[in-house]
Motif scaffolding. Structure first.
Motif, short mmCIF file in Angstrom:
data_model
loop_
_atom_site.label_atom_id
_atom_site.label_comp_id
_atom_site.label_asym_id
_atom_site.label_seq_id
_atom_site.Cartn_x
_atom_site.Cartn_y
_atom_site.Cartn_z
N HIS A 87 14.16 12.49 128.42
CA HIS A 87 15.16 11.62 129.04
C HIS A 87 14.86 11.44 130.52
CE1 HIS A 87 17.22 15.00 131.17
NE2 HIS A 87 16.67 15.70 130.19
N ASP A 98 13.41 17.53 135.40
CA ASP A 98 14.18 17.68 134.16
C ASP A 98 14.15 16.37 133.38
OD1 ASP A 98 16.14 17.94 132.22
OD2 ASP A 98 17.74 18.52 133.60
N GLY A 99 13.56 16.38 132.19
CA GLY A 99 13.50 15.18 131.36
C GLY A 99 12.37 14.24 131.74
N GLU A 132 21.21 11.92 128.30
CA GLU A 132 21.07 13.27 127.73
C GLU A 132 22.03 14.25 128.38
OE1 GLU A 132 19.55 17.42 127.41
OE2 GLU A 132 19.83 16.23 129.22
N GLU A 133 22.21 14.12 129.69
CA GLU A 133 23.05 15.08 130.41
C GLU A 133 24.52 14.87 130.03
OE1 GLU A 133 21.72 17.40 131.97
OE2 GLU A 133 19.75 16.72 132.65
N HIS A 197 9.15 19.64 128.17
CA HIS A 197 10.26 19.74 129.12
C HIS A 197 9.99 20.90 130.07
CE1 HIS A 197 14.49 19.80 130.46
NE2 HIS A 197 14.64 18.64 129.84
N GLN A 200 13.47 25.32 133.11
CA GLN A 200 14.79 25.40 133.77
C GLN A 200 15.29 26.83 133.90
OE1 GLN A 200 16.54 22.22 131.00
NE2 GLN A 200 17.33 21.57 132.98
N HIS A 364 19.10 20.32 124.61
CA HIS A 364 18.10 19.26 124.74
C HIS A 364 18.27 18.24 123.62
CE1 HIS A 364 15.85 21.35 127.82
NE2 HIS A 364 15.89 22.45 127.10
ZN LIG Z 1 16.62 17.81 130.28
#
Ligand SMILES: [Zn+2]
Length: 420
Positions: A87, A98-99, A132-133, A197, A200, A364
Motif C-alpha cells: 500500500h 511502510d507499504g 490499508e491503514e 514490507h 516495523q 497487513h
Molecule cells: Zn504497512
C-alpha cells in the motif's frame, strides 16, 4: 542463465528514486510524510503509481475500490496468476517506507523481468491496495477487503466522530460505494500472493538479519468496556462508601498489562480512557475504555479474553460498579503458507542473505488476502524498530535485498506452482 543463478533487480537506483518521488507526494500541512487515504495526496499518489505501472509495461487501472492494479500477461494459456503488492497510504505523521517499499519493489521486479526477457507463465498482478491503514471510521485494509469480499454495506455506513458517513467520504474522492462493494476478484485463479514490507519492529536488527520470513500475522481482539458507578462529593464521601467507576476502569487497565505481560508473544494495550464527569472534585460516575489484545496464538487470545472478562467483573463488583464488556470486530491470526516460506528461505539463501523467521505484530493486507489465497510475506529491517513516525528508516541496501528475494520468489513460484 542457469536456474541456479538468482537474478538481481535491474536498477536499484530506480527503485530508490521511486521511493523518493513518493515521499514528495505528501500533505505538507502535517508533519512527517503524510499521505492518508481519502486525502488529495493519496489520490495524486495512486494516480502516479498507475502511471508508473504503465511505464513499466503493465496493463494498469484503478478499480472500483480505489486499488491500483497492473497486470503483466503470462505466456501460458489459461489465466492463473501470481499477485504481489502493498500500500502507499500512510498514517498521519508517518514514514516513507511502510507499504511504499512493497509497491516500489514490485515495480522494479516488473522492470527487471522485462529487461532480462524473463517471461512468466502466470499473469503477474501488482496491486497498490487502497486505504490499508486504519481510518477514522475504524476500518483498515479497505482495498484488500474489497478484493476478497470481506467488506459490507454496514462497513460503509459507519460514521466518524463528526457524524460524516464513510460512504460519503468515498464519493468525495470519486469512489462509488456500490462499485467498491462489487470489486471482488476471482481469487481462485490467483495461486500465490507475496508482500514485501518493512518489519516495523526491532527483531531483524537485533538478530543482524537481512531478511525476515513471516510465519504468521497477529490476531487482534478489540474491546470496549463501560463502567457505571455513582457521582459523589470527593471530600465528604468516605472511601468505603464510593462506587468509583474511574477506579474500576484503572484496575482493568492494569489487568490488561498484567495479562499480556505473562506471555512472551502477548500484547495488551489500552488506547483510550474517558471519565465522566471530568471533574477533580467528583467521584467518577462513569468511565469507558477501549483496548486490544494481540497474539499470533488464537488460543492465547481466547484465554486472554476470558481472563480479562473476569478481571473487569472483579474490578466492578468490588466497588458495586456496573461493568459491561463488549467485543468489537476482531482479526484472527493469519498463517503464511509453509511451502512459500520455504521458497523465500531458499531464495534468500541463494542470494547469500542472513534470514530470521518471525511473526508480524502489525496488521497487513497480506492477513486479509491470506484468507483466500496462499500467501507469503518478506520483511526487511527497520532502523531501531521505529515505524509510523517520521524517523522510520530502512537502508537502501536492505530494500534492494528484499526486492531481490521478492523477484526470485516470484520466478521460482512461477516455475514450481502447479499451473491450472
Ligand atoms: Zn504497512
Amino acid at each position: 542463465m542457469s536456474v541456479l543463478d538468482p537474478l538481481t533487480i535491474a536498477d536499484p537506483g530506480q527503485l530508490t528514486a521511486d521511493l523518493v518521488h513518493l515521499s514528495t507526494i505528501v500533505d505538507s500541512t502535517v508533519p512527517g510524510w503524510t499521505r492518508q487515504a481519502l486525502t488529495e495526496a493519496d489520490v495524486v499518489g495512486r494516480h502516479w503509481v498507475r502511471a508508473r505501472m504503465a511505464e513499466a509495461g503493465l496493463d494498469a487501472h484503478i478499480d472500483g475500490a480505489g486499488n491500483v492494479i497492473g497486470v503483466l500477461r503470462g505466456t501460458a494459456p489459461g489465466n492463473s496468476a501470481i499477485m504481489t503488492g502493498s500500500h502507499t497510504d500512510t498514517v498521519e505523521g508517518g514514514g516513507r517506507y511502510d507499504g511504499n517499499v512493497g509497491v516500489a519493489s514490485a515495480l522494479e521486479v516488473v522492470r527487471t523481468l522485462r529487461a532480462n526477457e524473463v517471461r512468466l507463465r502466470h499473469d503477474l498482478i501488482v496491486v497498490d491496495f487502497f486505504s490499508e491503514e486504519p481510518n477514522r471510521f475504524g476500518i483498515s485494509c479497505i482495498g484488500s477487503r474489497a478484493l476478497t469480499g470481506f467488506i459490507t454495506a454496514e462497513d460503509l455506513d459507519r460514521v466518524d466522530s463528526d457524524g460524516v458517513r464513510f460512504a460519503d467520504e468515498l464519493v468525495r474522492i470519486d469512489i462509488d460505494p456500490s462499485a467498491l462493494l462489487s470489486s471482488r476478484m476471482d481469487t481462485s485463479r490467483i495461486k500465490a500472493f507475496v508482500e514485501l514490507h518493512i518489519e516495523q519492529g526491532p527483531y531483524l536488527e537485533e538478530q543482524g538479519s537481512d531478511i525476515g520470513l513471516v510465519t504468521s500475522i497477529t490476531g487482534i481482539k478489540r474491546f470496549r468496556v463501560a463502567f457505571r458507578g455513582r457521582p459523589d462529593h470527593a471530600g465528604t464521601t468516605p472511601m468505603n462508601r464510593r462506587h468509583d467507576a474511574g477506579c474500576a476502569a484503572a484496575g482493568s487497565v492494569l489487568a490488561i498489562e498484567q495479562i499480556a505481560s505473562a506471555n512472551v508473544d502477548g500484547r495488551g494495550t489500552t488506547g483510550l480512557v474517558t471519565f465522566t464527569p471530568d471533574a477533580v472534585n467528583i467521584v467518577t460516575e462513569s468511565a469507558e475504555l477501549w483496548g486490544e489484545f494481540r497474539s499470533p496464538d488464537l488460543r492465547w487470545l481466547d484465554d486472554a479474553g476470558t481472563e480479562f472478562h473476569s478481571a473487569v467483573q472483579r474490578e466492578g463488583a468490588s466497588r458495586s460498579v456496573e461493568a459491561q464488556l463488549d467485543w468489537l470486530p476482531s482479526e484472527q491470526p493469519a498463517g503464511m503458507d509453509d511451502r512459500f516460506i520455504e521458497v523465500t528461505a531458499r531464495e534468500a539463501d541463494r542470494l547469500g542473505l542472513k534470514q530470521s523467521r518471525l511473526y508480524s505484530g502489525a496488521e497487513h493486507d497480506a492477513a486479509i488476502i491470506a484468507k483466500k489465497i496462499p500467501t507469503a510475506m518478506i520483511f526487511v529491517p527497520s532502523k531501531d524498530g521505529r515505524s509510523h513516525c517520521p524517523d522510520e528508516f530502512t537502508a537502501d541496501k536492505d530494500i534492494h535485498s528484499g526486492a531481490n528475494v521478492l523477484l526470485n520468489t516470484i520466478i521460482t513460484l512461477d516455475r514450481e506452482l502447479d499451473f491450472a
